[in-house]
Write an enzyme that holds these catalytic residues in place. Structure first.
Site, PDB file in Angstrom:
ATOM      1  CG  HIS A 127       2.389 -13.126 -67.856  1.00  0.00           C
ATOM      2  ND1 HIS A 127       1.942 -13.023 -69.154  1.00  0.00           N
ATOM      3  CD2 HIS A 127       2.619 -14.450 -67.639  1.00  0.00           C
ATOM      4  CE1 HIS A 127       1.921 -14.231 -69.701  1.00  0.00           C
ATOM      5  NE2 HIS A 127       2.313 -15.106 -68.811  1.00  0.00           N
ATOM      6  NE  ARG A 136      27.975 -29.662 -59.375  1.00  0.00           N
ATOM      7  CZ  ARG A 136      28.626 -30.712 -58.877  1.00  0.00           C
ATOM      8  NH1 ARG A 136      28.916 -31.723 -59.649  1.00  0.00           N
ATOM      9  NH2 ARG A 136      28.981 -30.725 -57.613  1.00  0.00           N
ATOM     10  CD  GLU A 141      11.435 -12.524 -68.567  1.00  0.00           C
ATOM     11  OE1 GLU A 141      10.940 -13.616 -68.848  1.00  0.00           O
ATOM     12  OE2 GLU A 141      11.065 -11.816 -67.617  1.00  0.00           O
ATOM     13  CE  LYS A 190      10.804 -16.687 -68.520  1.00  0.00           C
ATOM     14  NZ  LYS A 190       9.761 -15.644 -68.379  1.00  0.00           N
ATOM     15  CG  HIS A 219      -0.718 -18.839 -66.433  1.00  0.00           C
ATOM     16  ND1 HIS A 219      -0.134 -17.870 -65.647  1.00  0.00           N
ATOM     17  CD2 HIS A 219      -0.130 -18.748 -67.658  1.00  0.00           C
ATOM     18  CE1 HIS A 219       0.777 -17.223 -66.356  1.00  0.00           C
ATOM     19  NE2 HIS A 219       0.797 -17.740 -67.576  1.00  0.00           N
ATOM     20  CE  LYS A 276       8.171 -19.019 -74.475  1.00  0.00           C
ATOM     21  NZ  LYS A 276       7.565 -19.481 -73.256  1.00  0.00           N
ATOM     22  NE  ARG A 326      11.659 -16.301 -72.296  1.00  0.00           N
ATOM     23  CZ  ARG A 326      12.072 -17.542 -72.124  1.00  0.00           C
ATOM     24  NH1 ARG A 326      13.344 -17.838 -72.342  1.00  0.00           N
ATOM     25  NH2 ARG A 326      11.237 -18.489 -71.745  1.00  0.00           N
TER      26      ARG A 326
HETATM   27  N1  GLY Z   1       6.023 -17.517 -70.564  1.00  0.00           N
HETATM   28  C1  GLY Z   1       6.899 -16.431 -70.812  1.00  0.00           C
HETATM   29  C2  GLY Z   1       8.277 -16.857 -71.180  1.00  0.00           C
HETATM   30  O1  GLY Z   1       8.528 -18.033 -71.416  1.00  0.00           O
HETATM   31  O2  GLY Z   1       9.141 -16.010 -71.240  1.00  0.00           O
END
Ligand code: GLY
Length: 345
Positions: free
Chosen positions: A240, A113, A229, A135, A257, A219, A233
């Site tokens: 994309h 977990r 997000e 992510k 990508h 970032k 974000r």
């Molecule tokens: N690659 C986009 C993000 O990490 O939100």
């Protein structure tokens, strides 16, 4: 030279360390845990495994490439972690590009977990984007990154010396995300790329350190404001909507990508102008010129010619239906400002 640091103030804060020849520092941190395992791919491990100084940590190797972002490999990794008896106070060191980072991140989110993951990105794309922000994912037959979790790393070690062996395709992919980051950041970052495009192509290490640091600072600031997000974000998804459709329509792994994102970003500029969102009329030409100098395609037609992929309008429209980013277009307004606009279908 000591490492530079960037703090990421998410719910569980962590530090990014950037420098040259620093990747082994991650294992020093890993040894503070009850036990550690390393995940890498066969290509990275052959080229750079010795630099990590993994000692007697169990090393799990997956085949290089997008196909390793699968449930099959995820299960293999989880079984290996169980075999070496990692516990909740153990960690996994993810040493590789975006595939290893995403797979290792997801395995860490799931194992018992959730255990800590230490990210050691080895590609430009992973250094400027995917290793930061938590992510993690594997791909499904119906789309890229459709099964995943948010799982912030406990630390990130960005060693730009590892980029010298990156093949030109993978380097170009990172450059696509570098350009995207500068478009989001604003004039100063974009102008630096314009001023130093040739040195960036030569992989000048001092410039790379500055550029990668700028990308991760930008970032980190976005991720701090919106970890999962829900709003701001989404700006990071510039390029994309079409980018993911390009990757899907061509067949995953065929078009890198960041290259797809660069073309997607140019398309977003055109769309932005049509929809009356774009305020800086010079911006599309500036992005196109920079992409050309960095060896990136400057539009869909050039991408079709270079890749040999058909990428018909019908295929792309169809691919967009499947993508979770397809519902929203991120449109540039000017350098440093974008607007999210709902897709009209
Ligand atoms: N690659 C986009 C993000 O990490 O939100």
């Amino acid at each position: 030279m000591s490492a530079r640091t960037v703090q990421v103030r998410t719910a569980a804060p962590y530090e990014l360390r950037l420098g040259r020849g620093i990747v082994h520092e991650s294992m020093r941190a890993a040894r503070e845990y009850s036990a550690a395992a390393v995940l890498s791919d066969d290509h990275v491990w052959k080229l750079h495994g010795d630099k990590l100084q993994a000692g007697d940590a169990r090393v799990v190797i997956v085949p290089q490439g997008e196909r390793s972002k699968s449930f099959e490999q995820l299960e293999r990794v989880l079984d290996a972690l169980a075999e070496v008896r990692l516990d909740r106070r153990s960690c996994l060191v993810a040493f590789g590009g975006g595939v290893v980072g995403d797979l290792g991140g997801l395995a860490s989110a799931l194992f018992m977990r959730g255990i800590d993951v230490l990210q050691c990105p080895t590609t430009l794309l992973a250094q400027v984007d995917s290793s930061v922000g938590g992510k993690t994912a594997v791909n499904l037959r119906s789309g890229k990154n459709l099964a995943g979790a948010f799982h912030q790393p406990a630390g990130v070690w960005i060693d730009v010396d590892l980029l010298t062996t990156l093949d030109d395709q993978d380097y170009a992919s990172g450059l696509g995300e570098v350009v995207k980051s500068a478009v989001l950041a604003g004039e100063a970052d974009f102008a630096r790329l314009e001023q130093h495009a040739e040195a960036l192509l030569r992989r000048d290490p001092d410039l790379l350190l500055d550029v990668v640091e700028a990308c991760v600072r930008q970032k980190a600031a976005v991720v701090e404001s919106d970890e999962r997000e829900a709003g701001p974000r989404r700006a990071l998804n510039l390029g994309h909507t079409l980018g993911h459709a390009i990757e899907r329509a061509a067949g995953y792994g065929r078009i890198p990508h960041g290259v797809a994102v660069a073309v997607g970003m140019l398309h977003a500029c055109v769309r932005s102008a049509h929809e009356g969102v774009l305020q800086d009329r010079d911006l599309p030409a500036r992005i196109r010129r920079l992409c050309a100098r960095l060896g990136l395609p400057t539009g869909l037609d050039e991408l079709r010619t270079r890749s040999g992929a058909a990428l018909s309008e019908a295929e792309l429209a169809d691919a967009m239906q499947f993508d979770k980013k397809g519902a929203l277009w991120i449109l540039p307004v000017r350098l440093g400002e974008v607007r999210a606009v709902a897709s009209k279908g």
